[in-house]
Design a protein around this motif. Structure first.
Motif, PDB file in Angstrom:
ATOM      1  N   PHE A 161       0.587  -1.046   0.002  1.00  0.00           N
ATOM      2  CA  PHE A 161      -0.381  -0.387  -0.170  1.00  0.00           C
ATOM      3  C   PHE A 161       0.677   1.250  -0.387  1.00  0.00           C
ATOM      4  O   PHE A 161       0.949   2.357  -0.397  1.00  0.00           O
ATOM      5  N   ARG A 162       1.967   1.499   0.858  1.00  0.00           N
ATOM      6  CA  ARG A 162       2.901   2.232   0.889  1.00  0.00           C
ATOM      7  C   ARG A 162       3.647   2.412  -0.158  1.00  0.00           C
ATOM      8  O   ARG A 162       3.578   3.898  -0.553  1.00  0.00           O
ATOM      9  N   GLY A 199       2.663   1.820  -2.708  1.00  0.00           N
ATOM     10  CA  GLY A 199       1.845   2.451  -4.256  1.00  0.00           C
ATOM     11  C   GLY A 199       1.702   3.981  -4.260  1.00  0.00           C
ATOM     12  O   GLY A 199       1.325   3.972  -5.239  1.00  0.00           O
ATOM     13  N   ARG A 200       1.436   4.260  -2.937  1.00  0.00           N
ATOM     14  CA  ARG A 200       0.928   5.835  -2.765  1.00  0.00           C
ATOM     15  C   ARG A 200       2.263   6.128  -3.474  1.00  0.00           C
ATOM     16  O   ARG A 200       2.082   7.372  -3.919  1.00  0.00           O
ATOM     17  N   GLU A 201       3.673   5.607  -3.367  1.00  0.00           N
ATOM     18  CA  GLU A 201       4.425   6.437  -3.366  1.00  0.00           C
ATOM     19  C   GLU A 201       4.478   6.488  -5.345  1.00  0.00           C
ATOM     20  O   GLU A 201       5.128   7.038  -5.642  1.00  0.00           O
ATOM     21  N   MET A 202       4.111   5.435  -5.557  1.00  0.00           N
ATOM     22  CA  MET A 202       4.542   5.264  -7.413  1.00  0.00           C
ATOM     23  C   MET A 202       3.602   5.563  -7.849  1.00  0.00           C
ATOM     24  O   MET A 202       3.731   7.227  -9.486  1.00  0.00           O
ATOM     25  N   LYS A 203       1.967   6.310  -7.452  1.00  0.00           N
ATOM     26  CA  LYS A 203       1.156   7.272  -7.974  1.00  0.00           C
ATOM     27  C   LYS A 203       1.852   8.839  -7.900  1.00  0.00           C
ATOM     28  O   LYS A 203       1.438   9.148  -8.510  1.00  0.00           O
ATOM     29  N   ASN A 204       2.540   9.046  -7.149  1.00  0.00           N
ATOM     30  CA  ASN A 204       3.087  10.379  -6.862  1.00  0.00           C
ATOM     31  C   ASN A 204       4.061  10.676  -8.127  1.00  0.00           C
ATOM     32  O   ASN A 204       3.924  11.586  -8.957  1.00  0.00           O
ATOM     33  N   LEU A 205       4.544   9.467  -8.656  1.00  0.00           N
ATOM     34  CA  LEU A 205       6.280   9.671  -9.863  1.00  0.00           C
ATOM     35  C   LEU A 205       5.665   9.117 -10.758  1.00  0.00           C
ATOM     36  O   LEU A 205       5.950  10.166 -11.832  1.00  0.00           O
ATOM     37  N   GLU A 206       4.152   8.447 -10.698  1.00  0.00           N
ATOM     38  CA  GLU A 206       2.953   9.096 -12.922  1.00  0.00           C
ATOM     39  C   GLU A 206       2.808  10.747 -12.327  1.00  0.00           C
ATOM     40  O   GLU A 206       3.031  11.029 -13.385  1.00  0.00           O
ATOM     41  N   LYS A 207       2.541  10.782 -11.286  1.00  0.00           N
ATOM     42  CA  LYS A 207       2.236  12.438 -11.333  1.00  0.00           C
ATOM     43  C   LYS A 207       2.784  13.211 -12.150  1.00  0.00           C
ATOM     44  O   LYS A 207       2.596  14.217 -12.664  1.00  0.00           O
ATOM     45  N   PHE A 222       7.286 -10.432  -2.058  1.00  0.00           N
ATOM     46  CA  PHE A 222       8.354  -9.453  -2.194  1.00  0.00           C
ATOM     47  C   PHE A 222       6.875  -8.718  -2.858  1.00  0.00           C
ATOM     48  O   PHE A 222       6.172  -9.241  -3.474  1.00  0.00           O
ATOM     49  N   VAL A 223       7.555  -7.257  -2.988  1.00  0.00           N
ATOM     50  CA  VAL A 223       6.687  -6.475  -4.573  1.00  0.00           C
ATOM     51  C   VAL A 223       8.007  -5.582  -4.511  1.00  0.00           C
ATOM     52  O   VAL A 223       8.537  -5.010  -4.319  1.00  0.00           O
ATOM     53  N   SER A 224       7.965  -5.733  -6.389  1.00  0.00           N
ATOM     54  CA  SER A 224       8.968  -5.891  -7.447  1.00  0.00           C
ATOM     55  C   SER A 224       8.383  -3.789  -7.889  1.00  0.00           C
ATOM     56  O   SER A 224       7.304  -3.736  -8.498  1.00  0.00           O
ATOM     57  N   CYS A 225       8.789  -2.540  -7.602  1.00  0.00           N
ATOM     58  CA  CYS A 225       8.474  -1.941  -7.878  1.00  0.00           C
ATOM     59  C   CYS A 225      10.174  -1.229  -9.155  1.00  0.00           C
ATOM     60  O   CYS A 225      10.539  -1.454  -9.445  1.00  0.00           O
ATOM     61  N   GLN A 226       9.236  -1.006 -10.822  1.00  0.00           N
ATOM     62  CA  GLN A 226       9.918  -0.777 -11.679  1.00  0.00           C
ATOM     63  C   GLN A 226       9.602   0.849 -12.222  1.00  0.00           C
ATOM     64  O   GLN A 226       8.808   0.761 -12.034  1.00  0.00           O
ATOM     65  N   VAL A 227       9.742   1.640 -12.680  1.00  0.00           N
ATOM     66  CA  VAL A 227       9.635   2.478 -13.322  1.00  0.00           C
ATOM     67  C   VAL A 227      10.809   3.265 -14.777  1.00  0.00           C
ATOM     68  O   VAL A 227      11.949   2.766 -14.922  1.00  0.00           O
ATOM     69  N   MET A 228      10.211   4.038 -15.403  1.00  0.00           N
ATOM     70  CA  MET A 228      11.260   3.796 -16.918  1.00  0.00           C
ATOM     71  C   MET A 228      10.109   5.835 -17.339  1.00  0.00           C
ATOM     72  O   MET A 228       8.744   6.260 -16.770  1.00  0.00           O
ATOM     73  N   PRO A 229      10.573   5.954 -17.735  1.00  0.00           N
ATOM     74  CA  PRO A 229      10.419   8.066 -18.734  1.00  0.00           C
ATOM     75  C   PRO A 229       8.932   7.095 -19.094  1.00  0.00           C
ATOM     76  O   PRO A 229       8.844   6.395 -19.208  1.00  0.00           O
ATOM     77  N   ARG A 249      12.558   8.291  -3.295  1.00  0.00           N
ATOM     78  CA  ARG A 249      11.347   8.143  -3.313  1.00  0.00           C
ATOM     79  C   ARG A 249      11.284   6.598  -2.278  1.00  0.00           C
ATOM     80  O   ARG A 249      10.759   6.130  -1.126  1.00  0.00           O
ATOM     81  N   ILE A 250      12.010   5.543  -2.827  1.00  0.00           N
ATOM     82  CA  ILE A 250      11.943   4.259  -2.103  1.00  0.00           C
ATOM     83  C   ILE A 250      12.704   4.488  -0.703  1.00  0.00           C
ATOM     84  O   ILE A 250      12.153   3.406   0.141  1.00  0.00           O
ATOM     85  N   ALA A 251      13.803   5.038  -0.618  1.00  0.00           N
ATOM     86  CA  ALA A 251      14.409   5.348   0.462  1.00  0.00           C
ATOM     87  C   ALA A 251      12.954   5.614   1.666  1.00  0.00           C
ATOM     88  O   ALA A 251      13.189   5.742   2.663  1.00  0.00           O
ATOM     89  N   ARG A 252      12.963   6.266   1.236  1.00  0.00           N
ATOM     90  CA  ARG A 252      11.946   7.846   1.788  1.00  0.00           C
ATOM     91  C   ARG A 252      10.456   6.703   2.712  1.00  0.00           C
ATOM     92  O   ARG A 252      10.010   7.038   4.044  1.00  0.00           O
ATOM     93  N   THR A 253      10.314   6.313   1.762  1.00  0.00           N
ATOM     94  CA  THR A 253       9.377   5.609   1.930  1.00  0.00           C
ATOM     95  C   THR A 253       9.757   4.287   2.628  1.00  0.00           C
ATOM     96  O   THR A 253       8.868   3.613   3.697  1.00  0.00           O
ATOM     97  N   LEU A 254      10.360   3.766   2.634  1.00  0.00           N
ATOM     98  CA  LEU A 254      11.094   2.186   3.829  1.00  0.00           C
ATOM     99  C   LEU A 254      11.458   2.661   4.786  1.00  0.00           C
ATOM    100  O   LEU A 254      11.142   2.827   5.838  1.00  0.00           O
ATOM    101  N   SER A 255      11.912   4.245   4.831  1.00  0.00           N
ATOM    102  CA  SER A 255      12.068   4.874   6.205  1.00  0.00           C
ATOM    103  C   SER A 255      10.763   5.208   7.263  1.00  0.00           C
ATOM    104  O   SER A 255      11.201   4.672   8.045  1.00  0.00           O
ATOM    105  N   GLU A 256      10.037   5.615   6.066  1.00  0.00           N
ATOM    106  CA  GLU A 256       9.414   5.752   7.247  1.00  0.00           C
ATOM    107  C   GLU A 256       8.517   4.336   7.544  1.00  0.00           C
ATOM    108  O   GLU A 256       7.473   4.640   8.922  1.00  0.00           O
ATOM    109  N   ILE A 257       8.287   3.502   7.074  1.00  0.00           N
ATOM    110  CA  ILE A 257       7.476   2.677   7.698  1.00  0.00           C
ATOM    111  C   ILE A 257       8.442   1.558   8.550  1.00  0.00           C
ATOM    112  O   ILE A 257       8.015   0.980   9.559  1.00  0.00           O
ATOM    113  N   ILE A 258       9.548   1.484   7.797  1.00  0.00           N
ATOM    114  CA  ILE A 258      10.855   1.394   9.568  1.00  0.00           C
ATOM    115  C   ILE A 258      10.630   1.953  10.557  1.00  0.00           C
ATOM    116  O   ILE A 258      10.040   1.430  11.671  1.00  0.00           O
ATOM    117  N   LEU A 259      10.260   3.488  10.861  1.00  0.00           N
ATOM    118  CA  LEU A 259      10.468   4.115  11.987  1.00  0.00           C
ATOM    119  C   LEU A 259       8.775   3.863  12.310  1.00  0.00           C
ATOM    120  O   LEU A 259       8.457   3.942  13.272  1.00  0.00           O
TER     121      LEU A 259
END
Length: 292
Positions: A17-18, A20-28, A45-52, A67-77
């Motif tokens: 969920f977390r 996916g929310r961050e990936m939607k921000n990248l789509e924007k 596993f959740v595999s995240c892929q991004v391309m231009p 974005r991955i690091a920020r999301t994971l750090s928030e999840i860990i905290l």
């Protein structure tokens, strides 16, 4: 295409969920992203892929990793920190019952900067930056990260900080339990003691000291109190101990604390309220309060 696979043996839905929310921000921001779920043994596993997308971005990998690091750090905290604390308490302090472990957990959160609702921003920023830096460093050379393993091997300092917070929490809990047992003992003394006076006024004086007045609002001068003070001053006894001991000896049916509203309630006043529960009234502005 840039991709990162994130695995965990814990609940994958929250992580998905977390992310996916961050990936939607990248789509924007004009990037094409995809999210796929898979499993291997006990890990999901959740595999995240991004391309231009429509516009090309040369810094796509850096943006993606951040974005991955920020999301994971928030999840860990957030969710993971709760699990980690409870795991430390359960594994190292298994001899406490469930209610006691919950109290230790709450004390541990306070040592990590948590108030009633959320963590102190200073603490949160400090931990989040350290964790983000570690994740970014790891992602420069790896495209797969298993959260539990990363925490265990790459965030040892952070886990040790949690363990120290739990250790302090256990000390706090034991001190509080000892204090509550002490209060119960004092309450017992009060209950079995015959009341020597009907009413005692406890008046707060400048400098943090107190004076005791009788029903006629005169300073209490009773012969048997002199022996009490002589006995108490022979040992290592504080002024607050003397005050409590005197009130217990007098066992008044009613206590009025004057100037109770001036600043935070002191420990000795809290103790009086607990020991003489139902007999205490707090005065916030009578003639005695104004007279000081």
């Amino acid at each position: 295409m840039t991709g990162v696979s994130i695995g965990t043996a814990r609940q994958i839905d929250f992580l998905k969920f977390r992310l996916g929310r961050e990936m939607k921000n990248l789509e924007k921001e004009g990037l094409k992203v995809s999210l796929q779920e898979s499993s291997a043994g006990k890990f999901n596993f959740v595999s995240c892929q991004v391309m231009p997308g429509g516009g090309q971005r040369e810094d796509i990998q850096d943006v993606f990793h951040r974005r991955i690091a920020r999301t994971l750090s928030e999840i860990i905290l957030g969710q993971w920190q709760q699990w980690l604390l409870k795991d430390i308490i359960r594994e190292n302090y298994y001899y406490f019952n469930e209610e006691e472990r919950q109290n230790i957990y709450r004390y541990a959160l306070s040592h990590l900067g948590y108030g009633r609702d959320e963590q102190n921003p200073v603490y949160k920023h400090f931990f989040k930056k350290k964790i983000m830096d570690k994740i970014l460093e790891f992602l420069r050379q790896n495209n797969q990260i298993i959260v539990e393993g990363f925490i265990r091997f790459r965030l040892k300092d952070y886990v040790e900080e949690l363990a120290r917070a739990v250790e302090k929490a256990v000390d706090d809990f034991l001190m509080e339990r000892e204090y509550q047992e002490f209060i119960q003992l004092l309450k017992y003394f009060v209950e079995i003691q015959e009341s020597r006076v009907e009413l005692v006024h406890v008046v707060k004086l400048p400098g943090g000291t107190y004076t005791l007045l009788d029903e006629q609002e005169q300073v209490l001068k009773v012969d048997y109190l002199e022996n009490i003070f002589m006995d108490l001053t022979d040992g290592e006894i504080t002024y607050e101990d003397m005050l409590i001991s005197t009130l217990i000896t007098l066992a008044p049916r009613k206590i009025i604390i004057h100037d109770a509203g001036s600043g935070p309630k002191s420990t000795v006043m809290e103790t009086i309220n607990l020991v003489f529960w139902g007999r205490v009234r707090e005065c916030r502005g009578c003639a005695l309060c104004q007279k000081k």
